[in-house]
Scaffold this motif. Structure first.
Motif, PDB file in Angstrom:
ATOM      1  N   ASP A  86     156.750  79.303 -38.113  1.00 38.78           N
ATOM      2  CA  ASP A  86     155.347  78.961 -38.334  1.00 38.78           C
ATOM      3  C   ASP A  86     154.564  80.183 -38.793  1.00 38.78           C
ATOM      4  O   ASP A  86     153.778  80.103 -39.733  1.00 38.78           O
ATOM      5  N   SER A  87     154.763  81.317 -38.135  1.00 36.44           N
ATOM      6  CA  SER A  87     154.072  82.543 -38.511  1.00 36.44           C
ATOM      7  C   SER A  87     154.439  82.964 -39.925  1.00 36.44           C
ATOM      8  O   SER A  87     153.569  83.350 -40.707  1.00 36.44           O
ATOM      9  N   GLU A 135     152.669  80.826 -42.390  1.00 38.66           N
ATOM     10  CA  GLU A 135     151.260  81.203 -42.476  1.00 38.66           C
ATOM     11  C   GLU A 135     151.082  82.497 -43.276  1.00 38.66           C
ATOM     12  O   GLU A 135     150.178  82.609 -44.107  1.00 38.66           O
ATOM     13  N   THR A 194     142.420  79.914 -40.483  1.00 40.24           N
ATOM     14  CA  THR A 194     141.862  78.794 -39.719  1.00 40.24           C
ATOM     15  C   THR A 194     141.822  77.531 -40.575  1.00 40.24           C
ATOM     16  O   THR A 194     142.216  76.452 -40.127  1.00 40.24           O
ATOM     17  N   TYR A 236     143.668  76.841 -43.184  1.00 41.40           N
ATOM     18  CA  TYR A 236     145.057  76.427 -43.418  1.00 41.40           C
ATOM     19  C   TYR A 236     145.633  75.683 -42.208  1.00 41.40           C
ATOM     20  O   TYR A 236     146.234  74.624 -42.353  1.00 41.40           O
ATOM     21  N   ARG A 237     145.408  76.210 -41.036  1.00 40.34           N
ATOM     22  CA  ARG A 237     145.919  75.562 -39.808  1.00 40.34           C
ATOM     23  C   ARG A 237     145.287  74.191 -39.624  1.00 40.34           C
ATOM     24  O   ARG A 237     145.974  73.247 -39.230  1.00 40.34           O
ATOM     25  N   HIS A 238     143.996  74.073 -39.884  1.00 33.16           N
ATOM     26  CA  HIS A 238     143.335  72.776 -39.772  1.00 33.16           C
ATOM     27  C   HIS A 238     143.893  71.785 -40.794  1.00 33.16           C
ATOM     28  O   HIS A 238     144.028  70.594 -40.503  1.00 33.16           O
ATOM     29  N   LYS A 266     147.107  70.352 -39.449  1.00 34.26           N
ATOM     30  CA  LYS A 266     146.889  69.390 -38.360  1.00 34.26           C
ATOM     31  C   LYS A 266     146.406  68.056 -38.891  1.00 34.26           C
ATOM     32  O   LYS A 266     146.675  67.017 -38.310  1.00 34.26           O
TER      33      LYS A 266
END
Length: 108
Positions: free
Chosen positions: A11-12, A15, A99, A101-103, A106
């Protein structure tokens, strides 16, 4: 436990890869110690620092902190200059993108 660690690392890395692509494709200018660079030039420098600090980087936040936020030598923060926006510290700019990208992941 090992499976979780591998998943977290994957995951890291995903990202970090996203952030590198984001910088490479930006129309903004990266200011480093008073000199200005386009996205591709900025990525080349960031990748050098990423390789140098690889043992210290465990997350995308670590990547930003060690590789893309300030000069190791002068201590000056890198600044991003985007059209029609106020300059912003690269750390803030990249954390905002992380932030976002993570949203987006999800939401899928």
């Amino acid at each position: 436990m090992a499976l979780f660690a591998l998943s977290a690392h994957a995951d890291s890395q995903s990202e970090i890869n996203h952030l590198l692509a984001f910088v490479a494709q930006t129309s903004c200018t990266y200011e480093r110690n008073g000199s200005f660079h386009n996205g591709r030039e900025a990525v080349a420098h960031i990748k050098k620092k990423y390789r140098y600090f690889a043992d210290d980087i465990k997350s995308a936040e670590d990547f930003i902190h060690y590789s893309a936020s300030k000069s190791t030598f002068s201590g000056k923060h890198y600044t991003i200059h985007c059209p029609e926006q106020k300059p912003i510290k690269s750390q803030t700019w990249l954390l905002n993108e992380l932030t976002r990208y993570r949203h987006s992941l999800k939401a899928k």
